[in-house]
Design an enzyme around this catalytic site. Structure first.
Site, mmCIF file in Angstrom:
data_model
loop_
_atom_site.group_PDB
_atom_site.id
_atom_site.type_symbol
_atom_site.label_atom_id
_atom_site.label_comp_id
_atom_site.label_asym_id
_atom_site.label_seq_id
_atom_site.Cartn_x
_atom_site.Cartn_y
_atom_site.Cartn_z
ATOM 1 N N THR A 1 0.827 -1.204 0.000
ATOM 2 C CA THR A 1 0.000 0.000 0.000
ATOM 3 C C THR A 1 0.864 1.257 0.000
ATOM 4 O OG1 THR A 1 -1.661 -1.196 1.273
ATOM 5 C CG2 THR A 1 -1.854 1.190 1.209
ATOM 6 N N THR A 2 1.868 1.300 0.883
ATOM 7 C CA THR A 2 2.743 2.463 0.990
ATOM 8 C C THR A 2 3.566 2.660 -0.270
ATOM 9 O OG1 THR A 2 2.856 2.021 3.360
ATOM 10 C CG2 THR A 2 4.452 3.576 2.488
ATOM 11 N N TYR B 1 -13.209 -4.145 -2.341
ATOM 12 C CA TYR B 1 -14.315 -3.601 -3.113
ATOM 13 C C TYR B 1 -15.447 -4.619 -3.292
ATOM 14 C CZ TYR B 1 -17.075 -1.158 -6.599
ATOM 15 O OH TYR B 1 -18.113 -0.541 -7.252
ATOM 16 N N TYR C 1 -2.672 -10.357 4.633
ATOM 17 C CA TYR C 1 -2.652 -8.930 4.993
ATOM 18 C C TYR C 1 -4.082 -8.489 5.261
ATOM 19 C CZ TYR C 1 -1.768 -3.868 4.348
ATOM 20 O OH TYR C 1 -1.683 -2.503 4.503
ATOM 21 N N ARG D 1 -8.937 -0.301 4.585
ATOM 22 C CA ARG D 1 -8.743 -0.033 3.158
ATOM 23 C C ARG D 1 -9.569 -0.972 2.284
ATOM 24 N NH1 ARG D 1 -4.699 3.374 1.485
ATOM 25 N NH2 ARG D 1 -3.217 4.072 3.063
ATOM 26 N N LYS E 1 -0.030 -10.063 8.476
ATOM 27 C CA LYS E 1 0.162 -8.649 8.779
ATOM 28 C C LYS E 1 -1.209 -8.135 9.192
ATOM 29 C CE LYS E 1 1.084 -4.063 6.882
ATOM 30 N NZ LYS E 1 1.368 -3.241 5.671
ATOM 31 N N ILE F 1 5.285 -4.783 9.954
ATOM 32 C CA ILE F 1 5.467 -4.290 8.592
ATOM 33 C C ILE F 1 5.093 -2.815 8.651
ATOM 34 C CG2 ILE F 1 4.743 -4.450 6.188
ATOM 35 C CD1 ILE F 1 4.433 -7.434 6.556
#
Length: 294
Positions: free
Chosen positions: A44-45, A107, A133, A138, A163, A205
């Site tokens: 994501t980052t 989504y 994850y 998100r 994570k 993380i």
């Protein structure tokens, strides 16, 4: 399989939005020198959502090439399309990654059964260990503890870690009760890492590790050694930075912070990500000062 401070690496872009390979290689080298125990490219980052598939796994390949086996590389490879996720796993393996970081479908909002079936469909094709994850803030999809246990129990050699960015600290204990104390649990929230480790986690993380890799590595080492007095001191030093890096849409604040600790670091972002607000930049400046980084 994984532990310690694991940066979710930013992806350097120039003003035109093009990948700056030299800056990325320098970032990887710095992270390893400062004690990071593994690397996560294109999470994501790393603005993976703005990358084409070819770009994404070319960047993973650069990370692997620069790391040269000194630390593991966990490639961001998730998708909300199960067939695409299978292809991404294969691409991550071909790029040389040691493991893949996989979100549940976003989504689509699948049920818990749908989440299980998604990961069950990946398992027969997985050429790499998978780190689950869970980031419902998100994805709007939450891997409930019972579902995580079902996935890990069904495919224990494939799904080797989580994570956890759910923000629910009790999940550590719930996971331990369901899948055992040896299952690798990594925090996905820097500001919760102290409590996460105290209840059974083994690392993070991290976003903050992009800008404070040595402090984050020292913090994780103190936790691993059971020296929670030192860990609390380091957490106090880092806490304002942890918070500041999310005072605007990430990774805007962390990219701003990178320009402060690594002068000349490219400051480009790809839309819809934008430069952080003045208030966010002020918060980052204060966090960097409190941490002793500027």
């Amino acid at each position: 399989m994984f532990s310690g401070s694991i940066p979710a690496l930013v992806t350097p872009f120039d003003a035109q939005g093009d990948f700056v390979e030299s800056a990325y290689r320098d970032l990887v080298e710095w992270q390893i020198a400062e004690g990071s125990s593994a690397l996560v490219p294109c999470g994501t980052t790393g603005e993976a959502a703005t990358l084409t598939k070819d770009e994404q796994f070319a960047i993973v390949r650069v990370c692997v090439d620069q790391a040269r086996g000194r630390v593991p590389v966990i490639a961001g490879a998730g998708s909300n399309d199960t067939r695409v996720a299978v292809a991404n796993l294969i691409a991550a393996k071909e790029a040389g990654a040691d493991a893949a970081l996989m979100v549940p479908p976003y989504y689509n909002r699948p049920s818990q059964e749908g989440i299980f079936q998604h990961f069950a469909a990946l398992a027969p094709h997985a050429p790499l260990p998978i780190v689950l994850y869970n980031v419902p803030g998100r994805t709007v999809t939450d891997i409930q503890p019972a579902t995580l246990a079902r996935i890990v129990t069904a495919f224990p050699t494939v799904f080797v870690a989580v994570k956890d960015a759910s923000g629910v600290l009790q999940r550590v204990s719930e996971h331990r009760a369901l899948v055992g104390a040896d299952f690798c649990q990594l925090s996905g929230n820097d500001d919760m890492a102290l409590g996460y480790n105290a209840t059974g986690g083994v690392g993070c993380i991290s976003v903050s590790a992009n800008v404070a890799p040595r402090l984050c590595a020292d913090f994780q080492a103190a936790c691993a050694a059971g020296d929670y007095a030192k860990a609390r001191d380091l957490n106090d030093r880092l806490f304002a930075l942890h918070v500041a890096l999310f005072t605007d849409a990430s990774p805007g604040p962390v990219k701003y912070a990178m320009t402060k600790v690594r002068p000349g670091f490219p400051d480009g972002l790809r839309l819809p990500m934008t430069w952080p607000s003045e208030a966010s930049r002020a918060a980052v400046d204060a966090g960097l000062a409190q941490a002793g980084l500027v």
